[in-house]
Motif scaffolding. Structure first.
Motif, PDB file in Angstrom:
ATOM      1  N   LEU A 187       0.838  -0.990   0.192  1.00  0.00           N
ATOM      2  CA  LEU A 187      -0.055   0.117   0.066  1.00  0.00           C
ATOM      3  C   LEU A 187       0.802   1.308   0.000  1.00  0.00           C
ATOM      4  CD1 LEU A 187      -2.770   1.422   0.484  1.00  0.00           C
ATOM      5  CD2 LEU A 187      -2.295   1.246   2.941  1.00  0.00           C
ATOM      6  N   ILE A 188       0.645   2.214  -0.834  1.00  0.00           N
ATOM      7  CA  ILE A 188       1.421   3.434  -1.089  1.00  0.00           C
ATOM      8  C   ILE A 188       0.431   4.444  -0.787  1.00  0.00           C
ATOM      9  CG2 ILE A 188       3.012   4.875  -2.422  1.00  0.00           C
ATOM     10  CD1 ILE A 188       3.760   2.466  -3.975  1.00  0.00           C
ATOM     11  N   ALA A 189       0.698   5.424   0.233  1.00  0.00           N
ATOM     12  CA  ALA A 189      -0.125   6.426   0.389  1.00  0.00           C
ATOM     13  C   ALA A 189       0.554   7.710   0.406  1.00  0.00           C
ATOM     14  CB  ALA A 189      -1.032   6.312   1.744  1.00  0.00           C
ATOM     15  N   GLY A 190      -0.244   8.936   0.018  1.00  0.00           N
ATOM     16  CA  GLY A 190       0.621  10.208   0.136  1.00  0.00           C
ATOM     17  C   GLY A 190      -0.215  11.124  -0.634  1.00  0.00           C
ATOM     18  N   ALA A 191      -0.260  12.458  -0.236  1.00  0.00           N
ATOM     19  CA  ALA A 191      -0.954  13.521  -0.787  1.00  0.00           C
ATOM     20  C   ALA A 191      -0.418  14.085  -2.014  1.00  0.00           C
ATOM     21  CB  ALA A 191      -0.976  14.808   0.190  1.00  0.00           C
ATOM     22  N   THR A 192      -1.030  14.902  -2.752  1.00  0.00           N
ATOM     23  CA  THR A 192      -0.707  15.216  -4.243  1.00  0.00           C
ATOM     24  C   THR A 192       0.748  15.860  -3.980  1.00  0.00           C
ATOM     25  OG1 THR A 192      -2.948  15.436  -5.237  1.00  0.00           O
ATOM     26  CG2 THR A 192      -0.984  16.538  -6.262  1.00  0.00           C
ATOM     27  N   GLY A 193       1.644  15.676  -4.901  1.00  0.00           N
ATOM     28  CA  GLY A 193       3.203  16.465  -4.682  1.00  0.00           C
ATOM     29  C   GLY A 193       3.796  15.687  -3.620  1.00  0.00           C
ATOM     30  N   GLY A 194       3.781  14.478  -3.023  1.00  0.00           N
ATOM     31  CA  GLY A 194       4.523  13.741  -2.177  1.00  0.00           C
ATOM     32  C   GLY A 194       5.351  12.713  -2.892  1.00  0.00           C
ATOM     33  N   GLY A 195       5.118  12.664  -4.131  1.00  0.00           N
ATOM     34  CA  GLY A 195       6.289  11.679  -5.051  1.00  0.00           C
ATOM     35  C   GLY A 195       5.767  10.347  -5.161  1.00  0.00           C
ATOM     36  N   LYS A 196       4.368   9.935  -4.948  1.00  0.00           N
ATOM     37  CA  LYS A 196       4.170   8.712  -4.982  1.00  0.00           C
ATOM     38  C   LYS A 196       3.878   8.264  -6.343  1.00  0.00           C
ATOM     39  CE  LYS A 196      -1.005   9.371  -4.462  1.00  0.00           C
ATOM     40  NZ  LYS A 196      -0.982  10.839  -4.733  1.00  0.00           N
ATOM     41  N   THR A 197       3.476   9.182  -7.345  1.00  0.00           N
ATOM     42  CA  THR A 197       3.648   8.595  -8.721  1.00  0.00           C
ATOM     43  C   THR A 197       4.759   8.190  -9.257  1.00  0.00           C
ATOM     44  OG1 THR A 197       1.580  10.179  -8.995  1.00  0.00           O
ATOM     45  CG2 THR A 197       2.711   9.439 -11.037  1.00  0.00           C
ATOM     46  N   ILE A 198       5.601   9.179  -8.927  1.00  0.00           N
ATOM     47  CA  ILE A 198       7.184   8.806  -9.467  1.00  0.00           C
ATOM     48  C   ILE A 198       7.733   7.174  -8.892  1.00  0.00           C
ATOM     49  CG2 ILE A 198       9.519   9.314  -9.304  1.00  0.00           C
ATOM     50  CD1 ILE A 198       8.618  12.309  -9.369  1.00  0.00           C
ATOM     51  N   LEU A 199       7.386   7.192  -7.486  1.00  0.00           N
ATOM     52  CA  LEU A 199       7.587   6.125  -7.039  1.00  0.00           C
ATOM     53  C   LEU A 199       6.920   4.653  -7.520  1.00  0.00           C
ATOM     54  CD1 LEU A 199       8.990   4.122  -4.843  1.00  0.00           C
ATOM     55  CD2 LEU A 199       7.315   4.928  -3.063  1.00  0.00           C
ATOM     56  N   SER A 200       5.751   4.930  -7.760  1.00  0.00           N
ATOM     57  CA  SER A 200       4.940   3.772  -8.408  1.00  0.00           C
ATOM     58  C   SER A 200       5.288   3.419  -9.659  1.00  0.00           C
ATOM     59  CB  SER A 200       3.218   4.154  -8.336  1.00  0.00           C
ATOM     60  OG  SER A 200       3.157   5.316  -8.894  1.00  0.00           O
ATOM     61  N   ARG A 201       5.607   4.579 -10.368  1.00  0.00           N
ATOM     62  CA  ARG A 201       6.198   4.379 -11.918  1.00  0.00           C
ATOM     63  C   ARG A 201       7.538   3.477 -11.954  1.00  0.00           C
ATOM     64  NH1 ARG A 201       5.302   7.015 -16.488  1.00  0.00           N
ATOM     65  NH2 ARG A 201       7.624   7.362 -16.622  1.00  0.00           N
TER      66      ARG A 201
END
Length: 420
Positions: A206-220
């Motif tokens: 599970l990866i959680a985080g608000a917008t701008g926290g970097g979760k999209t880069i990590l998930s990519r």
């Protein structure tokens, strides 16, 4: 240079000459340093003239002249790059040198976003030896090594990238090469060095985080690694794959309700099929099945759901939508309960993870949980079981995992399908 460094004495002379030359260059190229050097060289003669009687000064003139010249030469060394001397000392403490006793010579040193990049010139020390002795080098330099490789295609220049073992984490770390282990996925750098997860032992995330926290880069970055390791990947994204357009050809994309249900049902059916293969072979998990002679290996399967809270939260939804969500949740529960033995894995990415957005039973089955900064301790408790994420720095890419590890995620930008 090859002849000069063929012996330990020649190596020592080489170090002295190069350190002196560097000091001269720095003095000549900087007016403030040149002025300071000029003032320092005049101190000894001035003190001699002031403090020594004229008749004695004349008698001691040859000695004073020798001392003044020697000081003039020695004063050059403090203006050279003292990092060269410190790196030589670091190498000497672990006896890291070639057969002639020559340690690597520092060509340049730079710092960017907390990452220190050294370029060393060395002959007679292979890249394999550098990598074999990485732990020794980390101890000598009091650092964590990010990468060791040839610089600019040269076989005599080594690029050594690291960050200090003590102090703050670097903020922008280029993504490295993949781990050679099938189920090990690299996430970033922690205070203890590189931080990775093993989906073989902890299958769901599970990866959680608000917008701008970097979760999209990590998930990519995670998706990029698993697809290049040969995993069959389902990608659920109801917002049109805005963040994953370049990954679509590497995944089976599910965006409509019908596609999502069909895709998840096929995953559940595949788990049942794999378990039947295991039962027929009298073994308990698909990894043991894959090593049997004459069988067709079954690749890992990943289900990645972006914005899982939007998909699974029934708040304000119609009955039809709630029925759809209930079916999705049931499939996901089956995947998380039975997926470990079948090498089927679930990764949920969401902006928040409260009880309404991610069902508690589902969240309980996801052993790997990470989050960026949380606004309060209650939000952190909901995700990790502790309030520590409320104290996490608001740095893009900075995450805290459920095992208590704070890490900076790799800054991934490479397109999929191409190895780094």
């Amino acid at each position: 240079m090859t002849n000069l460094t063929s012996t330990k004495i020649g190596t020592f002379i080489y170090y002295i000459i190069n350190t002196f030359s560097d000091g001269v260059h720095r003095i000549a190229s900087s007016p403030p340093k040149a002025f300071l050097y000029f003032v320092l060289t005049l101190l000894a003669p001035v003190l001699q003239i002031i403090s020594v009687p004229p008749n004695l000064l004349l008698a001691l003139l040859p000695l004073y002249a020798f001392i003044d010249v020697l000081l003039t030469v020695m004063l050059v060394f403090p203006f050279s790059d003292l990092h060269r001397l410190s790196t030589l000392y670091n190498f000497s403490t672990i006896n890291f040198c070639n057969s002639a006793g020559a340690c690597p010579w520092l060509v340049s040193r730079s710092i960017s976003d907390g990452v220190i990049t050294y370029i060393f010139h060395c002959r007679g020390i292979s890249l394999d030896l550098w990598r074999e002795r990485q732990k020794d080098l980390e101890a000598a330099f009091d650092c964590h090594v990010l990468s060791i490789d040839y610089s600019d295609g040269s076989d005599t220049l080594i690029e050594f990238r690291a960050f200090p073992a003590k102090g703050s984490l670097p903020t922008k770390i280029p993504a490295p090469n993949f781990s050679p282990d099938d189920f090990v996925v690299k996430l970033g750098i922690s205070y203890a060095g590189e931080y990775s997860i093993n989906f073989n032992s902890l299958p769901h995330m599970l990866i959680a985080g608000a917008t701008g926290g970097g979760k999209t880069i990590l998930s990519r970055w995670i998706i990029y690694q698993i697809v290049n390791k040969g995993a069959f990947t389902y990608l659920v994204d109801q917002k049109g794959y805005v963040d994953y357009r370049d990954l679509r050809e590497d995944c089976r994309c599910l965006d409509t309700n019908e596609e999502i249900l069909d895709g998840l049902q096929s995953v559940v059916d595949e788990i049942a099929r794999r378990m039947e293969l295991c039962r027929s072979a009298w073994i308990s998990k698909i990894s043991d099945y894959n090593v049997l002679p004459g069988v067709e290996p079954q690749p890992p399967i990943f289900v990645v759901i972006d914005e899982a809270n939007c998909l699974l939260d029934p708040t304000g939804k119609s009955k039809v939508e709630k029925d759809f969500i209930a079916q999705v949740v049931q499939h996901l529960l089956t995947i998380t309960r039975l997926g470990r033995a079948a090498h089927v894995h679930l990764i949920c990415i969401c902006q928040r993870s409260d009880v309404g957005s991610i069902p508690g039973a589902l969240k309980a089955n996801m052993e790997i949980r990470i989050t960026s900064h949380c606004a309060d301790k209650e939000s952190s408790m909901t995700i990790l079981g502790t309030g520590d994420a409320a104290n996490l720095p608001k740095i893009p890419g900075r995450f805290l995992s459920s095992d208590g590890t704070e890490f900076q995620a790799y800054n991934f930008s490479c397109p999929p399908g191409k190895n780094l």
